[in-house]
Design a protein around this motif. Sequence first.
Motif, PDB file in Angstrom:
ATOM      1  N   LEU A  35       0.969  -1.110  -0.136  1.00  0.00           N
ATOM      2  CA  LEU A  35       0.009   0.228  -0.228  1.00  0.00           C
ATOM      3  C   LEU A  35       0.749   1.817  -0.198  1.00  0.00           C
ATOM      4  N   ASP A  78       2.405   1.481  -3.255  1.00  0.00           N
ATOM      5  CA  ASP A  78       1.169   2.003  -4.399  1.00  0.00           C
ATOM      6  C   ASP A  78       1.273   3.506  -3.913  1.00  0.00           C
ATOM      7  N   GLY A 125      -2.343   2.694 -12.215  1.00  0.00           N
ATOM      8  CA  GLY A 125      -1.288   1.659 -10.714  1.00  0.00           C
ATOM      9  C   GLY A 125      -0.365   1.429 -10.457  1.00  0.00           C
ATOM     10  N   LYS A 162      -8.023   2.628  -0.290  1.00  0.00           N
ATOM     11  CA  LYS A 162      -7.480   2.538   0.384  1.00  0.00           C
ATOM     12  C   LYS A 162      -6.595   0.981   1.075  1.00  0.00           C
ATOM     13  N   HIS A 187      -7.377  -2.509   0.514  1.00  0.00           N
ATOM     14  CA  HIS A 187      -6.753  -2.629  -0.421  1.00  0.00           C
ATOM     15  C   HIS A 187      -7.319  -3.540  -1.859  1.00  0.00           C
ATOM     16  N   ARG A 212      -6.330  -0.861  -5.069  1.00  0.00           N
ATOM     17  CA  ARG A 212      -5.472  -0.936  -5.842  1.00  0.00           C
ATOM     18  C   ARG A 212      -5.481  -2.716  -6.670  1.00  0.00           C
ATOM     19  N   GLU A 272      -4.908  -2.430 -10.215  1.00  0.00           N
ATOM     20  CA  GLU A 272      -3.133  -3.576 -11.246  1.00  0.00           C
ATOM     21  C   GLU A 272      -3.925  -4.780 -11.768  1.00  0.00           C
TER      22      GLU A 272
END
Length: 387
Positions: free
Chosen positions: A28, A31, A206, A348, A351, A354, A358
Amino acid sequence: MFELTPQLQEIRDAILRICEGFDAQYWLEKDSAGGFPYDFHKALADAGWLGIAIPEEYGGSGLGIAEAAVMMQAIAESGAGMSGASAVHMNIFGLSPVVTFGSEAQKRRMLPPLIAGKERACFAVTEPDAGLNTTRLKLRADRQGDHYVLNGAKTFISTASSVEKMLILARTTPIDQVGKKTDGLTLFYTDLDRGHVETREIDKMGRKAVDTNQVFIDNLKVPAEDRIDEEGKGFHYILHGMNAERILVAAEAVGLGRVALQRATRYAKERVVFDRQIGQNQGIQHPLAECWMELEAANLMVLNAASLFDLGKSCGAQANAAKYLAAEACHKACQTAVMTHGGYGYAKEYHVERYLRESYVPRIAPISPHLILCFIAEKVLGLPKSY
């Protein structure tokens, strides 16, 4: 029946143990802030995993694509997702042309530093105006005595801002002077000399931990001994690694889909609304069950394609199908995970948003789902070429 052999299970378990040191919070933060995951890359290098599919005589493990696929799937499934997988992806398949077509001296010079993690490389093929039409590449390599001089541009080159080496495809003969459009392209593995190579990172959706770049090359001198085998045959050399890459990307997609599904399932068991677990509702259960089935089906195609590849059999259809099915199943699983979390899925700290971002990576790269459908239609079903 396809199931993991004891050796494959040992590989999976060993990789997951390493990945335990790089939890969801680690990824995280990567990212959010960006920056290549050097410590993650080093941990895998120190444990000897970066050369899993490279022959033992050059410092590798000498294993197959099936073993490499299990490794890459475990990395993604650990929660590292495509950020973790992409950090080492090039090591696994990228230097396949060197292994297969390089001279003995080149193998001994080029492979050990990559395996040890002392050097890292990018794969510089795609260009701004060519896209997936590789035969239309324009970056020039002009022979001048004992070296070549490269000029031109590449785009969407992962890790180019943070590596020391590049495997690069360049045109040595103009396309209007070759008999076949696949001729006239030459492959080099050489230093990324930042005095003559400018990289500009692309701000993207991402996978911020792994940079993606525009690359501008101005009078880069490349020694002739960095050329891989015969001049003008580079296109044929990179084809050798394409099925392997599709299989590995498919394995990574399954891993990413699985970790998204795991988080969604756990949340569905814990979240209580209207005095009941939301996982008790069929509107939550059924989409999650569908995702599990589709990911497992895609994984069977991955294992099938990998086994064919390692046996030296034709696997173009299976490798492409695996990549298509896994990427679509992954995307659906990640999207379902966000929706299962409801509003929290947009946050976020949970997770899954994300993972959804991706999930577009394996859908788009290294080849679009549309071209895979064209390939299957033409090569498998015998339909006329559509482009």
